[in-house]
Design an enzyme around this catalytic site. Structure first.
Site, PDB file in Angstrom:
ATOM      1  N   ASP A  20     123.576   3.800  49.222  1.00 28.23           N
ATOM      2  CA  ASP A  20     122.551   2.989  48.332  1.00 28.23           C
ATOM      3  C   ASP A  20     121.306   3.509  48.229  1.00 28.23           C
ATOM      4  OD1 ASP A  20     122.109   2.964  51.064  1.00 28.23           O
ATOM      5  OD2 ASP A  20     121.882   0.700  51.319  1.00 28.23           O
ATOM      6  N   HIS A  65     110.285  31.026  38.893  1.00 29.17           N
ATOM      7  CA  HIS A  65     110.227  29.514  39.137  1.00 29.17           C
ATOM      8  C   HIS A  65     110.902  29.528  40.793  1.00 29.17           C
ATOM      9  CE1 HIS A  65     110.745  28.452  34.654  1.00 29.17           C
ATOM     10  NE2 HIS A  65     109.532  27.974  35.284  1.00 29.17           N
ATOM     11  N   ASP A  67     101.703  27.382  42.751  1.00 25.28           N
ATOM     12  CA  ASP A  67     101.487  26.926  41.624  1.00 25.28           C
ATOM     13  C   ASP A  67     101.871  25.414  41.929  1.00 25.28           C
ATOM     14  OD1 ASP A  67     101.768  25.566  39.124  1.00 25.28           O
ATOM     15  OD2 ASP A  67     102.715  27.433  38.224  1.00 25.28           O
ATOM     16  N   ASP A  88      98.040  20.552  37.299  1.00 22.89           N
ATOM     17  CA  ASP A  88      98.628  21.673  37.478  1.00 22.89           C
ATOM     18  C   ASP A  88      97.973  22.948  37.591  1.00 22.89           C
ATOM     19  OD1 ASP A  88     100.752  23.673  36.839  1.00 22.89           O
ATOM     20  OD2 ASP A  88     101.338  22.957  34.909  1.00 22.89           O
ATOM     21  N   HIS A 125     105.733  34.538  30.380  1.00 18.14           N
ATOM     22  CA  HIS A 125     105.562  33.121  30.186  1.00 18.14           C
ATOM     23  C   HIS A 125     104.481  32.654  29.002  1.00 18.14           C
ATOM     24  CE1 HIS A 125     102.351  32.603  32.935  1.00 18.14           C
ATOM     25  NE2 HIS A 125     103.074  33.358  33.840  1.00 18.14           N
ATOM     26  N   HIS A 144     100.033  24.725  27.861  1.00 15.94           N
ATOM     27  CA  HIS A 144     100.745  23.640  27.497  1.00 15.94           C
ATOM     28  C   HIS A 144     100.165  22.230  27.629  1.00 15.94           C
ATOM     29  CE1 HIS A 144     101.579  22.698  31.784  1.00 15.94           C
ATOM     30  NE2 HIS A 144     101.931  23.833  31.892  1.00 15.94           N
ATOM     31  N   HIS A 154     104.516  19.084  31.550  1.00 18.10           N
ATOM     32  CA  HIS A 154     104.497  19.851  30.222  1.00 18.10           C
ATOM     33  C   HIS A 154     104.381  18.492  29.145  1.00 18.10           C
ATOM     34  CE1 HIS A 154     107.011  23.167  32.327  1.00 18.10           C
ATOM     35  NE2 HIS A 154     105.653  23.380  32.521  1.00 18.10           N
ATOM     36  N   GLU A 205      96.821  29.395  31.756  1.00 19.11           N
ATOM     37  CA  GLU A 205      97.739  29.993  32.908  1.00 19.11           C
ATOM     38  C   GLU A 205      98.263  31.468  32.808  1.00 19.11           C
ATOM     39  OE1 GLU A 205     101.319  28.043  34.120  1.00 19.11           O
ATOM     40  OE2 GLU A 205     100.882  26.588  32.504  1.00 19.11           O
ATOM     41  N   TYR A 260     102.809  39.925  36.457  1.00 16.48           N
ATOM     42  CA  TYR A 260     103.555  40.307  37.655  1.00 16.48           C
ATOM     43  C   TYR A 260     104.246  41.795  37.574  1.00 16.48           C
ATOM     44  CZ  TYR A 260     103.140  35.250  36.489  1.00 16.48           C
ATOM     45  OH  TYR A 260     102.715  34.228  36.306  1.00 16.48           O
ATOM     46  N   ARG A 271      98.767  34.875  39.026  1.00 12.04           N
ATOM     47  CA  ARG A 271      98.620  33.807  38.207  1.00 12.04           C
ATOM     48  C   ARG A 271      97.433  32.827  38.534  1.00 12.04           C
ATOM     49  NH1 ARG A 271     103.479  32.072  37.571  1.00 12.04           N
ATOM     50  NH2 ARG A 271     103.663  30.043  38.600  1.00 12.04           N
ATOM     51  N   GLU A 330      95.543  29.375  37.066  1.00 14.15           N
ATOM     52  CA  GLU A 330      95.701  28.280  35.918  1.00 14.15           C
ATOM     53  C   GLU A 330      94.818  27.205  36.276  1.00 14.15           C
ATOM     54  OE1 GLU A 330      99.338  26.331  36.600  1.00 14.15           O
ATOM     55  OE2 GLU A 330      99.390  25.341  34.787  1.00 14.15           O
TER      56      GLU A 330
HETATM   57 MN   LIG Z   1     101.538  24.880  34.174  1.00 16.68          MN
END
Ligand SMILES: [Mn+2]
Length: 429
Positions: free
Chosen positions: A41, A246, A263, A274, A355, A359, A366, A384, A388, A397, A399
């Site tokens: 549940d 990621h 991040d 973000d 990347h 965005h 996003h 951002e 790497y 990075r 951002e």
């Molecule tokens: Mn971002």
């Protein structure tokens, strides 16, 4: 809800803006999200459908908004349907909106219980020609579970096959891309909470702490400031982990001499921050780390300057690529002649920066918004860039989140430390 009440003016104006785009005799319907099950549940924490939230501020499951701007009876031109509450339900299930509270939140005067939906809807549909229904049209979405909106599309078409059906998503994307000042206020709050979290960990990090201990510091600071928690699964990546874009395991010890890439953003009132920052585990960047760091910082600042009204995201990304290219040549990572001879379809900089740079940001991390349309004042973007270098176990990075203005931008993260000197100072106090 932990967040403070939002001025109902936001939702009233958002509805007014949507209505302007609806032709005569049309009806628009928005459904809340479901509470998603886990096992037995158990359930996932509730997350409202962002379009319904944008138009009503109602943050509760099993809610429906119906808009029929030119219906004969003025009091039925906007109607909210909510899960019924009473004293008995309040004791067993906890607090749900009363009709009065739903009005206070949304500015909608006609609030009915859900049990009345089919009857009322049937009356409205007899007068409607066109039906605007909602769907998830995010270009990166992978949807396997049928949403309440999707079930409603099926139900509606089955019961009312002769109406004209249209999608409301493109209208919502255009509206939501440009933020209302009250939305900017919520986003600023999310960024300010993120700032508090970052400053807390600057004092906490030292060689030997684990990535998950840092994660715990962040969430502690977020929740004590009325955030529900992380805006998205946080990345706390030390050393080589920062090169895994990621990486969300967050289970490694942080070693002396390494960098840690964060991040991480706080959610506030369903709006998201973000942020990315990269700091030295031992409180001092090496010369090489500093050189790469400052190259990323220069790309970030140059990018903010060219992200302006009139351009589009794909055009802008091309320009950022050129700026990054020259920084990578400066760092000795790319060769000038190789760059000159590169295939423009797959530029060499993508080896170190794979990347996108920006965005939309808002109720979604996003966020919705058509990237092929020209950028306009009031849009909110992340900026951002990153470098790497796998062979050096280093990923950096940076951002920030900015609001586009007529001339230039407003940095919602202007107070979050980013300069090498400031970060070192705060870590060594
Ligand atoms: Mn971002």
């Amino acid at each position: 809800m932990k967040y403070l009440p939002i001025d109902q003016k936001l939702f009233i104006e958002n509805r007014a803006n949507l209505i302007k785009h609806l032709p005569a005799r049309s009806i628009a319907v928005f459904n809340s999200n479901d509470i998603m099950p886990t096992n037995a549940d158990g359930t996932m924490p509730f997350r409202q459908n962002n379009d319904l939230f944008y138009l009503t501020g109602i943050d509760q499951e099993e809610s429906i908004l119906v808009l029929f701007p030119d219906f004969h009876h003025e009091h039925q031109r906007e109607i909210l349907f909510l899960k019924e509450t009473n004293e008995h339900i309040a004791i067993w299930e906890g607090h749900k909106y009363t009709k009065e509270e739903a009005y206070e939140t949304s500015g909608i005067r006609s609030v009915y219980w859900l049990s009345q939906f089919e009857n009322v809807f049937n009356t409205l549909m007899a007068e409607a020609e066109t039906v605007y229904l909602n769907s998830n049209e995010h270009i990166r979405a992978v949807v396997e579970v049928e949403t309440r909106d999707a079930r409603f599309v099926k139900w509606c078409k089955e019961h009312y096959p002769l109406h004209t059906y249209k999608k409301v998503a493109p209208l919502m994307h255009d509206l939501r891309a440009i933020k209302h000042p009250i939305e900017i206020k919520q986003l600023q709050q999310a960024c300010d909470i993120t700032n508090k979290g970052f400053r807390r960990i600057l004092e906490f990090v030292k060689p030997g702490v684990t990535e998950y201990e840092i994660e715990a510091e962040f969430i502690h600071e977020f929740i004590r400031n009325r955030s529900k928690g992380f805006a998205y699964t946080p990345i706390i990546a030390s050393g080589y982990n920062a090169c895994v874009l990621h990486y969300i395991e967050n289970n490694q010890p942080c070693r002396d001499g390494d960098l840690i890439l964060f991040d991480v953003g706080a959610e506030y009132a369903n709006y998201n921050a973000d942020m990315s920052r990269t700091i030295p585990v031992n409180g001092k960047y090496t010369q090489r780390q500093k050189d790469v760091y400052n190259a990323v910082l220069r790309v970030q600042r140059a990018s903010m300057d060219i992200l302006r009204p009139g351009t589009t995201i794909p055009e802008y990304h091309k320009e950022v690529g050129k700026i990054m290219e020259s920084e990578l040549i400066g760092l000795g990572l790319l060769d000038k002649t190789d760059v000159k001879n590169q295939n423009p379809e797959s530029p060499l900089y993508k080896k170190y920066f794979m990347h996108g740079t920006s965005h939309h940001l808002g109720l979604d991390v996003h966020d919705v918004g058509n990237i092929y349309q020209k950028i306009k004042p009031g849009m909110v973007f992340t900026v951002e860039p990153g470098i790497y270098i796998r062979e050096e176990s280093m990923g950096i990075r940076l951002e920030n989140n900015i609001v586009i203005q007529e001339n230039g931008y407003f940095d919602l993260m202007r107070d979050i430390p980013i300069e090498v000197e400031e970060i070192e100072e705060l870590m060594n106090r």
